[in-house]
Design an enzyme around this catalytic site. Structure first.
Site, mmCIF file in Angstrom:
data_model
loop_
_atom_site.group_PDB
_atom_site.id
_atom_site.type_symbol
_atom_site.label_atom_id
_atom_site.label_comp_id
_atom_site.label_asym_id
_atom_site.label_seq_id
_atom_site.Cartn_x
_atom_site.Cartn_y
_atom_site.Cartn_z
ATOM 1 N N GLY A 131 0.358 -1.232 -0.034
ATOM 2 C CA GLY A 131 -0.179 -0.329 0.003
ATOM 3 C C GLY A 131 1.116 1.712 -0.038
ATOM 4 O O GLY A 131 -0.056 2.270 -0.252
ATOM 5 N N GLU A 132 1.925 1.452 0.585
ATOM 6 C CA GLU A 132 2.707 2.896 0.348
ATOM 7 C C GLU A 132 3.027 2.752 -0.944
ATOM 8 O O GLU A 132 3.852 1.973 -1.924
ATOM 9 C CB GLU A 132 4.119 2.156 1.409
ATOM 10 C CG GLU A 132 5.389 3.547 1.432
ATOM 11 C CD GLU A 132 6.404 2.710 2.402
ATOM 12 O OE1 GLU A 132 7.132 3.455 2.032
ATOM 13 O OE2 GLU A 132 5.725 1.896 3.351
ATOM 14 N N ALA A 133 3.011 4.869 -1.614
ATOM 15 C CA ALA A 133 3.436 4.180 -2.425
ATOM 16 C C ALA A 133 4.653 4.080 -3.605
ATOM 17 O O ALA A 133 5.144 4.248 -4.083
ATOM 18 C CB ALA A 133 2.853 5.948 -2.505
ATOM 19 N N LYS B 223 6.792 1.710 -2.312
ATOM 20 C CA LYS B 223 6.735 0.754 -2.702
ATOM 21 C C LYS B 223 6.715 0.585 -4.047
ATOM 22 O O LYS B 223 7.221 -0.250 -4.358
ATOM 23 C CB LYS B 223 6.313 -0.335 -1.549
ATOM 24 C CG LYS B 223 7.540 -0.347 -0.088
ATOM 25 C CD LYS B 223 7.083 -1.225 0.823
ATOM 26 C CE LYS B 223 7.528 -1.187 2.706
ATOM 27 N NZ LYS B 223 6.923 -2.106 3.170
ATOM 28 N N ILE B 224 5.382 1.329 -4.434
ATOM 29 C CA ILE B 224 4.848 -0.084 -4.880
ATOM 30 C C ILE B 224 5.918 1.113 -6.167
ATOM 31 O O ILE B 224 5.942 0.481 -7.653
ATOM 32 C CB ILE B 224 2.929 1.817 -5.286
ATOM 33 C CG1 ILE B 224 2.525 0.531 -4.793
ATOM 34 C CG2 ILE B 224 2.747 1.060 -6.657
ATOM 35 C CD1 ILE B 224 1.332 0.711 -3.801
#
Length: 1393
Positions: A605-607, A609-610
């Site tokens: 969910g962390e931007a 990481k995405i």
């Protein structure tokens, strides 16, 4: 003359050939004339006015051209110089072709023309070498494919279509068919298929003929495939791109591109592509106002029949043609897998047959496809199918594969031992186990089918693992990973010296990976640490190892994978890059690639990481794309974000206003390096996402859906994967295979046996049990133990709640207990080396049979050698004897010949039993005889140590009452005796390795003695009877090793110590046994423990009146001979002799004989003493003796040791001098006197001499004096007192004589003064003995004489002299004054002055 005859013969032959040729030419001419005439007649015939297809003369076709051509042909037919095979075929074929191609030609005329062509083709008027043959045969196909039938009825049309089918088939069968081009061949197939389609709504006969004709065409085309040459151009065409190659426009591929070379691989490719496309034909179905598409299963089935024929005829040659092979790998398998999950039983059956055919011929090239077919079709349909019939078809297909000789081993090697693949063999085995496991009775058809498949698999493994001529190594089990090796790397068999070891290591790695996955799901650090610990990751860690672990390990938590891959650390980013590189995105559009990527983990969910994850994906996708849609990876990255946002917008229920296609396209303008992406590309993306969402939050587990992205990925992987490894069975691999499914297999077998009652199925169960036993020989003993535990329960013999009558009734009236019993004992007979804990259950069954009196009288027979020439009864107490060994049943080495239980089972029918007038009991007894129970024990020498120890432990524990319940003491005694008979039988059969197992047997005896409720009766009694039989067997031959002797006597001593009463109850047997040892085998009795035990038991058991004579005779014989009396057993011989002498009321002559033998034994002491000194002198001179032998020799032959032995003898005689009978006492003293006389050569030191006096003579004199005084104080005991007085006199004389004998040695000792005072004190005591009422003692007269004798000798030898510094003279003088004053003047005249 001979030349003329030869010429004449040749001329005649030529003439005959000419005549024959002319006749043939004439026949062909007649045939053509007939067909032309028939065709002319039909054309000229006017139509019938009543026909619904009647047409006026105005509408009649123009027949002038046709008539002219036919008449021209007829004019040429009977030309005398005509040779038909040299004439251009078009000359006589073209008129018929004009009729076939003509418009508005009556159907009857078309039919006649076709029939004429059929005759021409069948008679092969022309061949491939005839001029114009190629143009002619191609023109026939062109004419037939362009044939049109107008204004005719359906029956006539059907007849013409059948004739067309016949002609097309004849064309392909004709020898000139090799001249057909690929295009023409495809045209033939297409024309035939059109007839098939046209016949769908017509008569059944036409449809069958059309399908049969198409089938024949396919067979003809593909039967030629193995003969086609592969040109170099085909290898070049491998590099060409997809559309051109797959559409068949590349004419350079082998055998058919050139029109002059005839049809070849190109037509085969096109036809096969056409057949594959038939699998995807759908029909429109309208139902309840709605329309939907449904697969045409009838056409699918027909297509599969044709595909099967093509594969069967082409065989392995398909693998040589890359285009055809790619079509099977991709198109065909895609259709088979897709429709295999949603088809009817008939189609699924054909699909399974098709895959099986492909497996037989092309399995090297379909490794991943085959895995997908099993995983997605068979393994899914069997448990989840909507109908029973579909389940049965899928299960039968699965079992058919298992019946193939090498399928299961190849499945195990290629899939189960590959860390990146599914465990296909294990899944199949467990699926069969699950579906064959019955919960209730009776079993269903599906369960029977699954069980038969499981049995097939087990028999296959057993037959291949247990071969007599197999020299492959056994073990190790299990495999240990000793060093790091990349688990994702495959190697071919040719690259490895030990390929089997490599495969087993990979399987071990796979197991470790699954364990690591379990740890990882609970704790990320522990999981990754376990990978290092298991040597699955290098040190330092390799990011690629973690990447493959995350990518291919099933069951990993996808949330944790996503979090790890999105972590910003440098190492995690490297893992992310390696992880992304495992994907092959070539040939995929963006959304399919993204679906495939995000399916393997959950997008965090962390931007940030995405972003990192999508960047890695974009770079990989951009590098792998095959088109120029994207100009940079940044464009891919932006579009990925846009697609994910679109996915959320379209499929999130909270978003009310959905994005439109135009908005999506507008949002992605100018993202491709400042340019727009193709509108069509974006439009396809939009609709794909709108119709099906991308799963961003996938669950853990393995996906079983074959969606497009997954199939494309599979095809990409298959291009790089190693071919499927072809292999035969290896003993180690076979064992590992069964170990994977051993638990479920055992459970299923036991449950199936329990719930089925059909004899045939019970038979199959027992055969499967035998096969499992054959496999269990190779390190799977626990599995066999589990099976035996269950099958022993099925015998009904171990039911603790059933009475004897109930058990006997259940056993007698049901086939299942009998088969279970026979199976259990068959396993025990032939696979006993693999049994461990299972022996306990077998022993329990055996004891139950004993109690039911079902054991025959010929079960146990002891080795005749152990009882030969013996009085010991040959038949044991249980009354059971062993049968001789049956040679048709081998041990482990011959177990490979045992493959089916039917070799053992010979149950007769009830009618046979009744006809023989057998009672129920006799029938049961006959069954038990077939079990050959005795062979288990008589052949126990073949058992390995572990199995033997477990068998012995079970018997000893059972004998001690462990797990047994006895209703009466008699039953307990019989059971215990039976168990000990079996234990002894085992010992006798394994006497050659006695010390290997008996130590444990002895420990078992110690263990049972500590049971809380242990009773030594009758355990110890039965044990000691058997142990002596073993003892006699051991001592029957000389053995260098002394350990077995010590072990058996250790156990014998333990038994009588547990219950000393058995020395009385078994005295006759014990005396008989030890007497036999002493008389027949004394030379083989070598240990101290052995001699001690034998002589002790002889002394204890020989005291009984019924055993005394035998015991004392054995002792007398031993001591009389003296040969076997040694330093080792001398003490025990003296103890035993004394015990017999000390017996009350024992025969006097025997006692006197023993006393004499005891005295004579001093000669042995003297001999040993002298030999010892001689050996010492020899060893000193040679200086080469072994130190340990020297020490032993010194200890056994030294003067101290000899003195100890002599003292032992003296003490025994001293004790004998206290016997109640005077003769015994007096003879004992005489014997003691003799002993001292014979001991003169023992070279006693002064100290030794004094010790002998103190311990023997002084003690004897004191004891006798005390006894005399004791009797003197009793009433009416004068006779006893006088008897004791006479003995004391003899003892005093003995003292004097021995004193004088050793006077010289004694006088040299430092303690002589004290010793001399002791002699004088005893003389004084005896001199002044107070006999009370019985008057004075006669000893008073004896003592002065003895003193006089001693002092005189001492003076003569200068020992007693008067000199300064020595008080011996003075002390003696004083004592003489006190003891016997009358001697003072005589002995010491000097002191008188």
């Amino acid at each position: 003359m001979e030349d003329e005859n030869q010429d004449t013969y040749e001329n005649n032959n030529r003439e005959r050939k000419k005549i024959k040729t002319k006749r043939k030419e004439l026949g062909l001419s007649c045939m053509l004339n007939t067909e032309v005439s028939a065709l002319l007649a039909v054309i000229r015939r006017p139509p019938e006015p009543t026909s619904p297809y009647y047409f006026s003369s105005d509408d009649h076709f123009d027949s002038s051209t046709l008539l002219h051509s036919l008449k021209s042909l007829r004019a040429l037919i009977f030309n005398p110089h005509q040779e038909w095979h040299n004439i251009d075929p078009s000359l006589y074929i073209s008129p018929f072709l004009l009729v076939i191609q003509g418009d508005d030609v009556p159907a009857a005329a078309t039919g006649v023309a076709l029939f004429a062509l059929l005759k021409i083709l069948n008679l092969e008027i022309f061949d491939e070498k005839t001029k114009g043959a190629k143009e002619a045969i191609n023109s026939i196909v062109t004419a037939i494919s362009g044939c049109r039938l107008e204004k005719t009825d359906s029956s006539t049309e059907d007849a013409v279509m059948m004739r067309i089918l016949q002609v097309l088939t004849a064309i392909m069968k004709h020898c000139a068919s090799v001249l057909l081009s690929d295009h023409v061949v495809c045209n033939i197939v297409n024309t035939c298929f059109q007839v098939v389609q046209h016949s769908a709504g017509r008569g059944d006969l036409l449809q069958r003929n059309a399908r049969y004709a198409l089938h024949e065409l396919i067979q003809i085309i593909f039967s030629r495939l193995p003969d086609l040459a592969i040109k170099d151009s085909e290898s070049e065409s491998e590099s060409e791109s997809g559309s051109e190659s797959e559409t068949g426009t590349d004419d350079s591929s082998g055998g058919g591109g050139d029109l002059n070379s005839g049809y070849g691989i190109r037509s085969a490719v096109d036809v096969f592509h056409f057949l594959c496309s038939l699998l995807n034909v759908v029909r429109v179905v309208e139902m309840e106002g709605s329309t939907f598409h449904d697969p045409d299963e009838d056409l699918q089935h027909f297509a599969l029949v044709l595909i099967n024929s093509a594969i069967e005829l082409s065989g392995e040659e398909i693998g040589r043609h890359s285009k055809l092979l790619r079509m099977i790998q991709d198109d065909l398998f895609h259709h088979l897998i897709h429709y295999g999950t949603c088809s009817s039983p008939l189609v699924l059956s054909m699909i399974c047959s098709t895959v099986l055919n492909i497996y037989h011929f092309l399995r090297r090239f379909i490794r991943l496809q085959l895995e997908a077919f099993f995983a997605i079709v068979l393994l899914r349909v069997v448990p989840l199918a909507s109908s029973m019939s579909l389940q049965e078809v899928a299960l039968e297909g699965l079992i058919t594969f298992c019946r193939q000789p090498t399928f299961i081993i190849e499945a195990y090697v290629n899939y189960d031992c590959d860390p990146l693949s599914r465990s296909l063999f294990e899944e199949i085995g467990k699926l069969l186990c699950k579906n064959s496991f019955p919960m209730t009775s009776p079993v269903t058809t599906l369960q029977v089918l699954a069980f038969e498949g499981l049995a097939t698999m087990i028999h296959n493994i057993a037959d291949n693992i247990d071969k007599e001529d197999d020299s492959s190594p056994i073990g190790p089990y299990p495999v240990v990973i000793t060093e790091y090796s990349p688990f994702w790397e495959e190697k071919s068999k040719d690259e490895l010296e030990s390929w089997v070891d490599f495969v087993r290591i990979r399987k071990a790695q796979k197991k470790k990976i699954l364990i690591a996955a379990s740890h990882f799901n609970r704790d990320e650090k522990k999981g990754l640490e376990y990978l290092k610990f298991s040597k699955l990751v290098s040190d330092p860690p390799d990011p690629k190892a973690y990447a493959f672990f995350f990518r291919y390990t099933p069951g990993l938590d996808k949330n944790m994978i996503g979090d790890y891959l999105g972590d910003p650390s440098h190492f995690n980013i490297e893992v992310l890059r390696e992880f992304t590189d495992t994907f092959k995105f070539s040939g995929m559009v963006l959304d399919i690639a993204l679906r495939s990527y995000l399916e393997t983990f959950r997008l965090p969910g962390e931007a940030q990481k995405i972003q990192r994850i999508l960047e890695a994906f974009s770079e990989r996708f951009y590098d792998e794309q095959s088109s120029d849609v994207f100009v940079s990876k940044d464009a891919v990255f932006i579009l990925c974000y846009s697609v994910i946002m679109l996915n959320t917008d379209q499929h999130n229920p909270q978003v009310k206003k959905k994005m439109t296609e135009e908005e999506f396209i507008r949002n992605n303008r100018a993202i491709n390096g400042g340019q727009d992406l193709p509108r069509e590309y974006l439009s396809e993306l939009f609709h794909s996402i709108s119709n099906k969402a991308i799963t961003l939050f996938g669950q853990s587990g393995v996906s079983v859906e074959m969606h497009p992205s997954k199939w494309i990925e599979l095809i990409n992987r298959s291009k790089l994967a190693q071919p499927l490894i072809l292999c035969d069975f290896d003993r180690r691999l076979g064992r590992d295979m069964f170990a994977c499914i051993a638990g479920p297999t055992v459970a299923s077998l036991c449950a199936f046996f329990e719930h089925t009652d059909e004899e045939e199925l019970l038979q199959e169960c027992t055969e499967m049990l035998i096969s499992i036993a054959r496999i269990a020989q190779y390190g799977l003993e626990d599995t066999l133990d589990q099976l035996l535990a269950s099958f022993c329960k099925f015998t009904t013999l171990l039911n603790p709640y059933a009475s004897t009558e109930e058990t006997l009734f259940a056993f007698s009236n049901d086939l299942k207990p009998k088969m279970a019993t026979l199976a259990v004992f068959t396993i025990a007979n032939n696979f006993g080396e693999s049994i461990r804990g299972g022996w306990r259950n077998i022993v329990d069954c055996l004891l139950k049979l004993k109690r039911l009196k079902l054991l025959p009288q010929s079960v146990i027979e002891f080795d005749s050698a152990s009882a030969s020439s013996s009085d010991i009864p040959k038949e044991p107490e249980s009354g059971i004897i062993f049968p001789s060994h049956d040679p048709k049943f081998g041990s482990r080495q011959a177990s490979g010949t045992i493959s089916r239980f039917s070799h053992f089972l010979s149950l007769e029918s009830m009618e046979d039993s009744l006809s023989l007038n057998l009672s129920e009991f006799e029938q049961n007894l006959k069954i038990i005889k077939q079990c050959r129970i005795g062979n288990i024990f008589s052949n126990s020498s073949n058992l390995p140590d572990d199995a033997l120890l477990n068998l012995g432990r079970s018997l000893i524990f059972a004998a001690a009452g462990k797990g047994q319940k006895f209703s009466t003491p008699v039953e307990e005694e019989e059971t215990v005796g039976f168990c000990w008979d079996l234990v002894i039988a085992i010992a006798l059969a394994n006497i050659h390795r006695f010390q290997t197992f008996w130590t444990n047997f002895h420990d078992y005896m110690l263990s049972v003695a500590q049971f809380p409720l242990f009773s030594p009766i009758p355990f110890a009694e039965k044990a000691i009877l058997g142990l002596f039989k073993v003892c006699l067997k051991l001592l029957g031959t000389y053995r260098v090793d002394k350990i077995p002797e010590e072990l058996i006597f250790k156990s014998i001593n333990l038994m009588w110590k547990l219950d000393k009463e058995i020395l009385d109850t078994c005295c006759e047997f014990i005396t008989q046994s030890v007497s036999k040892v002493l008389i027949e085998y004394p030379a083989n009795l070598q240990t101290q423990l052995g001699w001690k035990s034998v002589l002790h038991l002889l002394s204890v058991t020989g005291r009984h009146s019924e055993t005394y004579d035998q015991g004392v005779e054995a002792l007398i014989m031993l001591m009389s001979d003296g040969t076997h009396v040694s330093r080792t057993n001398y003490v025990y011989c003296i103890d035993c002799a004394f015990s017999f002498v000390a017996l009350k009321n024992s025969p006097l002559e025997k006692n006197l004989k023993i006393l004499d033998l005891m005295a004579d034994s001093v000669n042995l002491l003297t001999q040993w003493y002298k030999n010892h000194h001689a050996e010492n002198n020899l060893s000193v001179s040679s200086n080469t003796s072994n130190s340990s032998l020297e020490e032993n020799s010194k200890s056994l032959g030294s003067s101290n040791f000899t003195l100890n032995l002599f003292l032992k003898l003296g003490e025994a005689l001293r004790k004998s001098s206290l016997a109640r009978r005077e003769e015994m006492r007096n003879h004992a003293i005489v014997a003691l006197q003799k002993s001292f006389s014979l001991a003169q050569d023992l070279d006693f030191s002064p100290t030794n001499c004094m010790n002998c006096f103190n311990l023997v003579i002084f003690a004897m004199v004191d004891d006798l004096h005390e006894k005399m005084l004791e009797y003197s104080r009793r009433e009416n005991s004068e006779r006893e007192m006088r008897s004791m007085e006479r003995t004391l006199e003899i003892a005093m004389e003995l003292l004097t004589n021995v004193f004088l004998q050793f006077l010289k040695q004694i006088s040299e000792g430092p303690g002589f003064r004290t010793f001399w005072l002791g002699v004088l004190r005893r003389m004084d005591t005896c001199m002044k003995a107070d006999l009370g009422q019985y008057g004075t003692s006669k000893i008073e007269e004896l003592v002065p004489d003895l003193l006089k004798k001693m002092i005189t000798q001492m003076k003569e030898k200068g020992i007693l002299v008067q000199k300064e510094g020595a008080d011996l003279w003075e002390i003696t003088y004083i004592q003489i004054q006190w003891i016997a004053p009358s001697l003072k003047e005589e002995l010491f005249p000097e002191e008188m002055f």
